[in-house]
Design an enzyme around this catalytic site. Structure first.
Site, PDB file in Angstrom:
ATOM      1  N   THR A  12      -5.580  21.279  13.053  1.00 48.18           N
ATOM      2  CA  THR A  12      -4.696  21.126  11.885  1.00 48.18           C
ATOM      3  C   THR A  12      -5.314  21.694  10.605  1.00 48.18           C
ATOM      4  N   GLN A  14      -7.503  24.656   8.175  1.00 51.15           N
ATOM      5  CA  GLN A  14      -7.268  26.069   7.854  1.00 51.15           C
ATOM      6  C   GLN A  14      -7.600  26.971   9.049  1.00 51.15           C
ATOM      7  N   MET A  61     -13.265  12.919  16.809  1.00 55.74           N
ATOM      8  CA  MET A  61     -14.648  13.326  17.105  1.00 55.74           C
ATOM      9  C   MET A  61     -15.584  12.135  17.205  1.00 55.74           C
ATOM     10  N   ALA A  83     -13.579  20.845  14.172  1.00 58.83           N
ATOM     11  CA  ALA A  83     -13.346  19.595  13.429  1.00 58.83           C
ATOM     12  C   ALA A  83     -14.578  19.231  12.617  1.00 58.83           C
ATOM     13  N   SER A  86     -15.351  18.468   6.179  1.00 63.42           N
ATOM     14  CA  SER A  86     -15.839  19.790   5.784  1.00 63.42           C
ATOM     15  C   SER A  86     -16.071  19.932   4.279  1.00 63.42           C
ATOM     16  N   TYR A  97     -20.370   8.889   7.775  1.00 63.84           N
ATOM     17  CA  TYR A  97     -19.208   9.412   8.493  1.00 63.84           C
ATOM     18  C   TYR A  97     -19.336  10.924   8.690  1.00 63.84           C
ATOM     19  N   THR A 127     -22.415  27.011   9.570  1.00 67.52           N
ATOM     20  CA  THR A 127     -22.040  27.327   8.191  1.00 67.52           C
ATOM     21  C   THR A 127     -23.183  27.905   7.369  1.00 67.52           C
ATOM     22  N   GLU A 129     -23.866  26.937   4.597  1.00 67.57           N
ATOM     23  CA  GLU A 129     -24.501  25.818   3.890  1.00 67.57           C
ATOM     24  C   GLU A 129     -25.853  25.460   4.509  1.00 67.57           C
ATOM     25  N   TYR A 152     -23.470  17.049   4.417  1.00 61.57           N
ATOM     26  CA  TYR A 152     -22.653  17.977   5.217  1.00 61.57           C
ATOM     27  C   TYR A 152     -23.554  18.972   5.938  1.00 61.57           C
ATOM     28  N   LYS A 156     -24.590  19.535   9.937  1.00 67.57           N
ATOM     29  CA  LYS A 156     -24.312  20.821  10.605  1.00 67.57           C
ATOM     30  C   LYS A 156     -25.599  21.429  11.177  1.00 67.57           C
ATOM     31  N   HIS A 182     -14.797  31.213   3.778  1.00 65.55           N
ATOM     32  CA  HIS A 182     -13.614  32.046   4.018  1.00 65.55           C
ATOM     33  C   HIS A 182     -12.385  31.241   3.617  1.00 65.55           C
TER      34      HIS A 182
HETATM   35  P1  NAP Z   1     -10.651  22.035   7.237  1.00 63.28           P
HETATM   36  O1  NAP Z   1      -9.469  22.803   6.765  1.00 63.28           O
HETATM   37  O2  NAP Z   1     -11.224  20.963   6.380  1.00 63.28           O
HETATM   38  O3  NAP Z   1     -10.266  21.400   8.659  1.00 63.28           O
HETATM   39  C1  NAP Z   1     -11.050  20.426   9.273  1.00 63.28           C
HETATM   40  C2  NAP Z   1     -10.346  19.944  10.518  1.00 63.28           C
HETATM   41  O4  NAP Z   1     -11.152  18.922  11.143  1.00 63.28           O
HETATM   42  C3  NAP Z   1      -8.970  19.319  10.260  1.00 63.28           C
HETATM   43  O5  NAP Z   1      -8.114  19.648  11.318  1.00 63.28           O
HETATM   44  C4  NAP Z   1      -9.291  17.825  10.283  1.00 63.28           C
HETATM   45  O6  NAP Z   1      -8.193  17.014  10.605  1.00 63.28           O
HETATM   46  C5  NAP Z   1     -10.314  17.803  11.422  1.00 63.28           C
HETATM   47  N1  NAP Z   1     -11.111  16.591  11.462  1.00 63.28           N
HETATM   48  C6  NAP Z   1     -11.844  16.037  10.476  1.00 63.28           C
HETATM   49  N2  NAP Z   1     -12.435  14.921  10.901  1.00 63.28           N
HETATM   50  C7  NAP Z   1     -12.068  14.743  12.184  1.00 63.28           C
HETATM   51  C8  NAP Z   1     -12.333  13.756  13.162  1.00 63.28           C
HETATM   52  N3  NAP Z   1     -13.097  12.694  12.905  1.00 63.28           N
HETATM   53  N4  NAP Z   1     -11.799  13.904  14.400  1.00 63.28           N
HETATM   54  C9  NAP Z   1     -10.999  14.955  14.674  1.00 63.28           C
HETATM   55  N5  NAP Z   1     -10.703  15.924  13.785  1.00 63.28           N
HETATM   56  C10 NAP Z   1     -11.218  15.809  12.550  1.00 63.28           C
HETATM   57  O7  NAP Z   1     -11.857  23.027   7.576  1.00 63.28           O
HETATM   58  P2  NAP Z   1     -11.820  24.616   7.829  1.00 63.28           P
HETATM   59  O8  NAP Z   1     -12.006  25.300   6.527  1.00 63.28           O
HETATM   60  O9  NAP Z   1     -10.676  24.952   8.700  1.00 63.28           O
HETATM   61  O10 NAP Z   1     -13.196  24.804   8.619  1.00 63.28           O
HETATM   62  C11 NAP Z   1     -13.243  24.700  10.040  1.00 63.28           C
HETATM   63  C12 NAP Z   1     -14.668  24.406  10.463  1.00 63.28           C
HETATM   64  O11 NAP Z   1     -15.543  25.443  10.027  1.00 63.28           O
HETATM   65  C13 NAP Z   1     -15.259  23.126   9.888  1.00 63.28           C
HETATM   66  O12 NAP Z   1     -16.124  22.594  10.864  1.00 63.28           O
HETATM   67  C14 NAP Z   1     -16.066  23.590   8.695  1.00 63.28           C
HETATM   68  O13 NAP Z   1     -17.125  22.675   8.437  1.00 63.28           O
HETATM   69  C15 NAP Z   1     -16.574  24.903   9.210  1.00 63.28           C
HETATM   70  N6  NAP Z   1     -16.826  25.944   8.210  1.00 63.28           N
HETATM   71  C16 NAP Z   1     -15.855  26.281   7.310  1.00 63.28           C
HETATM   72  C17 NAP Z   1     -16.079  27.327   6.424  1.00 63.28           C
HETATM   73  C18 NAP Z   1     -15.016  27.747   5.445  1.00 63.28           C
HETATM   74  O14 NAP Z   1     -15.368  28.463   4.495  1.00 63.28           O
HETATM   75  N7  NAP Z   1     -13.768  27.399   5.655  1.00 63.28           N
HETATM   76  C19 NAP Z   1     -17.295  28.030   6.466  1.00 63.28           C
HETATM   77  C20 NAP Z   1     -18.254  27.664   7.406  1.00 63.28           C
HETATM   78  C21 NAP Z   1     -18.000  26.637   8.286  1.00 63.28           C
HETATM   79  P3  NAP Z   1      -7.144  16.509   9.460  1.00 63.28           P
HETATM   80  O15 NAP Z   1      -6.127  17.595   9.321  1.00 63.28           O
HETATM   81  O16 NAP Z   1      -6.611  15.261  10.047  1.00 63.28           O
HETATM   82  O17 NAP Z   1      -7.935  16.299   8.205  1.00 63.28           O
HETATM   83  O1  F7E Z   2     -17.231  24.979  -3.495  1.00 64.42           O
HETATM   84  C1  F7E Z   2     -18.265  25.075  -7.001  1.00 64.42           C
HETATM   85  C2  F7E Z   2     -19.023  24.174  -6.070  1.00 64.42           C
HETATM   86  O2  F7E Z   2     -15.968  23.198  -2.317  1.00 64.42           O
HETATM   87  C3  F7E Z   2     -17.681  26.291  -3.762  1.00 64.42           C
HETATM   88  C4  F7E Z   2     -16.662  24.483   2.895  1.00 64.42           C
HETATM   89  O3  F7E Z   2     -15.671  25.172   3.626  1.00 64.42           O
HETATM   90  O4  F7E Z   2     -17.801  26.538   2.417  1.00 64.42           O
HETATM   91  C5  F7E Z   2     -17.204  25.405   1.828  1.00 64.42           C
HETATM   92  O5  F7E Z   2     -18.155  24.684   1.049  1.00 64.42           O
HETATM   93  C6  F7E Z   2     -18.510  26.296  -5.039  1.00 64.42           C
HETATM   94  C7  F7E Z   2     -19.582  25.213  -5.091  1.00 64.42           C
HETATM   95  O6  F7E Z   2     -16.926  25.167  -1.033  1.00 64.42           O
HETATM   96  C8  F7E Z   2     -15.556  23.132  -8.390  1.00 64.42           C
HETATM   97  O7  F7E Z   2     -20.011  23.428  -6.773  1.00 64.42           O
HETATM   98  C9  F7E Z   2     -17.078  24.467  -9.132  1.00 64.42           C
HETATM   99  O8  F7E Z   2     -20.752  25.762  -5.598  1.00 64.42           O
HETATM  100  O9  F7E Z   2     -14.987  25.522  -2.454  1.00 64.42           O
HETATM  101  P1  F7E Z   2     -16.178  24.675  -2.333  1.00 64.42           P
HETATM  102  P2  F7E Z   2     -18.417  24.977  -0.494  1.00 64.42           P
HETATM  103  O10 F7E Z   2     -19.067  23.791  -1.058  1.00 64.42           O
HETATM  104  O11 F7E Z   2     -19.106  26.282  -0.654  1.00 64.42           O
HETATM  105  C10 F7E Z   2     -18.903  26.255   3.286  1.00 64.42           C
HETATM  106  C11 F7E Z   2     -19.388  27.551   3.871  1.00 64.42           C
HETATM  107  C12 F7E Z   2     -18.587  25.222   4.293  1.00 64.42           C
HETATM  108  O12 F7E Z   2     -19.137  25.222   5.395  1.00 64.42           O
HETATM  109  C13 F7E Z   2     -17.774  24.054   3.853  1.00 64.42           C
HETATM  110  O13 F7E Z   2     -17.168  23.394   4.953  1.00 64.42           O
HETATM  111  O14 F7E Z   2     -17.643  26.021  -6.139  1.00 64.42           O
HETATM  112  N1  F7E Z   2     -17.222  24.395  -7.780  1.00 64.42           N
HETATM  113  N2  F7E Z   2     -16.066  23.697  -9.537  1.00 64.42           N
HETATM  114  C14 F7E Z   2     -16.286  23.584  -7.287  1.00 64.42           C
HETATM  115  N3  F7E Z   2     -15.999  23.219  -6.032  1.00 64.42           N
HETATM  116  C15 F7E Z   2     -14.953  22.385  -5.840  1.00 64.42           C
HETATM  117  N4  F7E Z   2     -14.614  22.022  -4.573  1.00 64.42           N
HETATM  118  N5  F7E Z   2     -14.212  21.903  -6.890  1.00 64.42           N
HETATM  119  C16 F7E Z   2     -14.471  22.245  -8.192  1.00 64.42           C
HETATM  120  O15 F7E Z   2     -13.800  21.801  -9.108  1.00 64.42           O
END
Ligand code: NAP
Ligand code: F7E
Length: 359
Positions: A12, A14, A61, A83, A86, A97, A127, A129, A152, A156, A182
């Site tokens: 569900t 992104q 999970m 999942a 995130s 959690y 990631t 991160e 987080y 990971k 992304h």
């Molecule tokens: P997202 O939009 O936050 O989606 C997270 C998904 O995990 C949602 O479907 C959420 O369900 C589900 N989830 C959370 N807790 C769960 C649980 N306890 N049991 C089952 N499902 C659960 O994240 P995303 O951006 O698509 O990212 C996908 C994955 O890539 C994540 O693992 C994230 O950490 C990792 N990642 C993301 C990025 C990025 O830039 N997007 C970069 C590097 C790695 P609900 O819809 O119910 O909340």
């Molecule tokens: O923050 C700064 C914040 O929350 C990006 C997740 O998908 O990518 C994501 O993590 C930057 C940070 O993403 C606000 O401090 C400023 O430096 O969009 P973000 P993230 O923390 O980089 C990685 C690769 C993952 O794996 C994660 O799952 O933006 N920032 N002002 C802010 N960030 C947020 N959220 N909100 C603000 O108002």
């Protein structure tokens, strides 16, 4: 043709929604795990749910029984573990959690796959991160030392090493995709890019006065999510399981992303520092449109992320195709077209293609 059955945790989210669409087009049977919520969470995948090749199942999970049942019932050939809790900032508020889901979740699935004796391939959503805060190590590649700076990222990191250990100890096909940020119109609204693009659209429509942000100087390597799910799938089709960094190779500050989004609605900002706070004013009207607030600062910040995607380009041929200015355009145009957050129909993607053709 051999069985192609994908189990997607986080369907569900992104990435889960884009991956499901991508795999459907490749002819996969898809099973997605959906956790129980107080309301529907399937907005991003609603239009896939009438497809007989897609089935969703309740699971979580943190619930081993549900994972066990689903693995036995679906017998997946490929598992995509997307999942996660995130949100990096939120992980400081719910650290236990976040570790349960992000660290132990991966272990639970890998251990079940091994014990049940499934031949499933396993993809772990690792990631950038993980790289965290080690100064001087940019750009970051598969060889860069990790230094997580949040619950987080620490969770990971556990999952990352669990994948490597299971791969080596039990000869499993298990891979880490170390993905840099992304984004897309489907990005959750609490992540910075979507927060910005949506606010810009609302400000342009006079529905919002100001955008309030935290650290404007953080640098991220932002790419376009639909391209990144293809990288996930490609990793899973290789002969040998390997970990890959996935990113564009270009880094941009949050401040610059704000400017790019406002430029899409013909607003140019001047930045004014006022003590520790900063204000972005409309250069024509002088109206303050962006403000900073310490509320959005994190206990620890990751300042600079920039991918070195050489390995995936050379070994698999994957390259990011959308640059950050195009990404800002895609997101703002979507938010201008759709005042609410939702993925009600297929029009946006077509519209995006049209917009991208404009000079
Ligand atoms: P997202 O939009 O936050 O989606 C997270 C998904 O995990 C949602 O479907 C959420 O369900 C589900 N989830 C959370 N807790 C769960 C649980 N306890 N049991 C089952 N499902 C659960 O994240 P995303 O951006 O698509 O990212 C996908 C994955 O890539 C994540 O693992 C994230 O950490 C990792 N990642 C993301 C990025 C990025 O830039 N997007 C970069 C590097 C790695 P609900 O819809 O119910 O909340
Ligand atoms: O923050 C700064 C914040 O929350 C990006 C997740 O998908 O990518 C994501 O993590 C930057 C940070 O993403 C606000 O401090 C400023 O430096 O969009 P973000 P993230 O923390 O980089 C990685 C690769 C993952 O794996 C994660 O799952 O933006 N920032 N002002 C802010 N960030 C947020 N959220 N909100 C603000 O108002």
């Amino acid at each position: 043709m051999s069985r192609r059955v994908a189990l997607i945790t986080g369907i569900t989210g992104q990435d889960g929604s884009y991956l499901a669409e991508f795999l459907l087009a490749k002819g996969y049977e898809i099973h997605g795990i959906v956790r129980r919520n107080s309301d529907f969470t399937s907005k991003r995948i609603d239009r896939l749910l009438t497809n007989p090749a897609v089935t969703t199942h309740y699971g979580d999970m943190v619930d081993v029984s549900s994972l066990h049942t689903l693995l036995i019932r679906t017998q997946p050939t490929e598992i995509y573990n997307l999942a996660a809790q995130s949100h990096v900032q939120v992980s400081f508020n719910v650290p236990d959690y976040s570790a349960e889901v992000n660290a132990l979740g991966a272990l639970r699935i890998l251990s079940l796959v091994k014990e049940i004796g499934l031949a499933s391939r396993f993809y772990q959503a690792s990631t950038s991160e993980l790289f965290g805060g080690l100064p001087g190590t940019v750009p970051q590649s598969e060889a860069t030392t990790f230094m997580p700076r949040s619950p987080y990222a620490a969770g990971k990191l556990f999952a990352y090493w669990t994948v490597r250990n299971y791969r080596e100890a039990y000869d499993m096909f298990a891979v880490n995709g170390i993905l840099f940020n992304h984004e897309s119109p489907r990005r959750g609204r609490t992540f910075v890019t979507k927060k910005i693009s949506q606010a810009v659209a609302r400000i342009a429509r006079d529905e919002q006065d100001t955008l309030v942000l935290g650290n404007l100087d953080a640098e991220r390597d932002w790419g376009y999510a639909p391209e990144y799910v293809e990288a996930m799938w490609l990793m899973m089709q290789q002969e040998r399981p390997e970990d890959y960094v996935v990113g564009t190779g270009v880094t941009t500050t949050v401040r610059r992303f704000v400017e790019l989004c406002f430029a899409e609605v013909n607003i140019h900002l001047d930045w004014i520092r006022d003590d520790k706070l900063e204000i972005g004013v409309d250069s024509r009207s002088g109206k303050p449109l962006v403000k900073t607030d310490p509320r959005y600062l994190r206990p620890l910040e990751v300042e600079h992320l920039q991918a070195d995607p050489t390995k995936i380009a050379q070994e698999i041929g994957w390259r990011a195709r959308t640059n950050v200015a195009e990404l800002a355009r895609i997101m703002v145009r979507y938010d201008l077209a759709y005042s609410d957050y939702g993925f009600e129909d297929a029009v946006p993607e077509d519209a995006i293609s049209r917009w991208r053709k404009q000079p």
